[in-house]
Design a protein around this motif. Structure first.
Motif, PDB file in Angstrom:
ATOM      1  N   TYR A 144      35.984  36.676  39.930  1.00  0.00           N
ATOM      2  CA  TYR A 144      35.194  37.789  40.456  1.00  0.00           C
ATOM      3  C   TYR A 144      36.086  38.599  41.394  1.00  0.00           C
ATOM      4  N   GLY A 145      36.090  39.911  41.179  1.00  0.00           N
ATOM      5  CA  GLY A 145      37.010  40.783  41.906  1.00  0.00           C
ATOM      6  C   GLY A 145      36.892  40.712  43.407  1.00  0.00           C
ATOM      7  N   ASN A 146      35.693  40.439  43.910  1.00  0.00           N
ATOM      8  CA  ASN A 146      35.506  40.379  45.362  1.00  0.00           C
ATOM      9  C   ASN A 146      35.891  39.027  45.952  1.00  0.00           C
ATOM     10  N   GLU A 147      36.285  38.080  45.093  1.00  0.00           N
ATOM     11  CA  GLU A 147      36.590  36.742  45.579  1.00  0.00           C
ATOM     12  C   GLU A 147      38.011  36.271  45.245  1.00  0.00           C
ATOM     13  N   CYS A 148      38.676  36.949  44.315  1.00  0.00           N
ATOM     14  CA  CYS A 148      39.972  36.427  43.843  1.00  0.00           C
ATOM     15  C   CYS A 148      41.142  37.289  44.305  1.00  0.00           C
ATOM     16  N   LYS A 149      42.332  36.714  44.173  1.00  0.00           N
ATOM     17  CA  LYS A 149      43.576  37.424  44.479  1.00  0.00           C
ATOM     18  C   LYS A 149      44.311  37.712  43.178  1.00  0.00           C
ATOM     19  N   GLY A 150      45.142  38.729  43.204  1.00  0.00           N
ATOM     20  CA  GLY A 150      45.858  39.127  42.005  1.00  0.00           C
ATOM     21  C   GLY A 150      46.758  38.052  41.444  1.00  0.00           C
ATOM     22  N   ASP A 151      47.424  37.298  42.321  1.00  0.00           N
ATOM     23  CA  ASP A 151      48.358  36.286  41.828  1.00  0.00           C
ATOM     24  C   ASP A 151      47.626  35.126  41.149  1.00  0.00           C
TER      25      ASP A 151
END
Length: 334
Positions: A54-61
């Motif tokens: 989920y975009g609001n919970e994860c980091k790109g790496d």
């Protein structure tokens, strides 16, 4: 890429390593992603080859690392990022590098509302992947959607029943699909869904009040209109969505009145105005309640209400919409 182009590509067995689904119709988006998932990763191997972020919970790496991981016991891994519009700028920067060189054994999928092609991430996505637009259909496309949904349920829908469903529900595809499923269960083994079936089931929902409101406005019945408006707002209907339904109804009245003034036969009015014959008599009766100058004032009122709801009126939508109702119903008073 439009949603129908995506579906045709999937029918041909063409699966891109990258997708970004965007648009204002979540029902189409959810359905398209589910179909992609069914094609990309067999159900028996999803425990090993499907990762959801989920975009609001994860980091790109985190996403990039999983996307680089080889699939287990299958040809392809699927990595899905929901709420991709909430990804931070730093995450998008990391993912832009991943998107520029996508792993061939991974299907990396993003779901968001908007696309900003000024950003490097979306520029790379456009080069190497597919931007799939999930746009809410126009009114004249809803009949085809309902027929296809009904076909999938093993039913046929009478044209008037499909029109009634649109009148009651609007263009929210998720709600249309849900209500159609209810009606299909109601008719049981019977193959054809009628107007009476739709009214018998869908009338229990709050959207029935919208149908009542637009008819009350067309009849210039202020008491009935205000009662329906109160019910709708109490049930949580969005004021701007409600305004759009009222505007739709009065566009129909204006078109019908214009055709009546040209002495066009009733059956031709139905065809030219795009209104099912089941409803045309009632719409013609309402159209006779307004002169051309009065309809012009109605649309001036609709425009003023739209501006008010998007401005200060958004804080007091009930008063703003009540004023519109009284103006429409009282416009012919002397």
């Amino acid at each position: 890429m439009k949603i129908d182009e995506f579906n045709k590509a999937l029918d041909r067995g063409e699966i891109s390593p990258l997708y970004y689904f965007h648009g204002d119709e979540p029902h189409l988006m959810e359905r398209a992603v589910k179909r992609l998932m069914d094609s990309a990763v067999p159900p028996d191997f999803r425990d090993f080859n499907l990762d959801v972020f989920y975009g609001n919970e994860c980091k790109g790496d985190e996403v990039a690392s999983v996307a680089q991981t080889l699939p287990m016991f299958a040809d392809r891994r699927m990595v899905l990022v929901k709420r991709a519009g909430d990804l931070s700028a730093a995450a998008l920067e990391i993912l832009a590098s991943c998107v520029a060189d996508p792993p061939p054994t991974t299907c990396l999928v993003f779901m968001g509302e908007k696309v900003d092609q000024r950003k490097k991430f979306f520029q790379e996505m456009k080069k190497k992947g597919e931007l799939v637009e999930c746009k809410r259909p126009y009114e004249n496309q809803l009949g085809a959607f309902i027929r296809e949904e009904a076909k999938g349920l093993g039913k046929r829908v009478e044209p008037a029943a499909a029109e009634m469903l649109v009148y009651l529900v609007g263009n929210n595809l998720g709600e249309l699909s849900t209500q159609l499923e209810k009606v299909a269960l109601y008719v049981g083994q019977r193959e054809t869904i009628s107007v009476e079936d739709v009214r018998g089931i869908v009338s229990d929902t709050k959207v029935e009040s919208v149908f009542d409101l637009t008819n009350a406005l067309g009849e210039r019945n202020v008491v009935k209109a205000l009662r329906s408006l109160a019910t709708i707002l109490r049930d949580g209907e969005a004021p701007l969505m409600l305004l759009a339904m009222i505007a739709r109804h009065f566009r129909q009245l204006w078109r019908v009145r214009d055709l009546m003034a040209q002495k066009v036969p009733q059956q031709d009015i139905s065809r030219l105005a795009g209104i099912n014959p089941y409803f045309i008599k009632g719409v013609m009766a309402q159209a006779r309640n307004f002169s051309a100058s009065e309809l012009k004032k109605v649309f001036e009122g609709l425009y003023a209400t739209d501006l008010a709801l998007k401005g200060g009126g958004a804080k007091r939508p009930t008063l703003t919409l009540e004023k519109l109702v009284m103006d429409v119903c009282g416009m012919g008073s002397r």
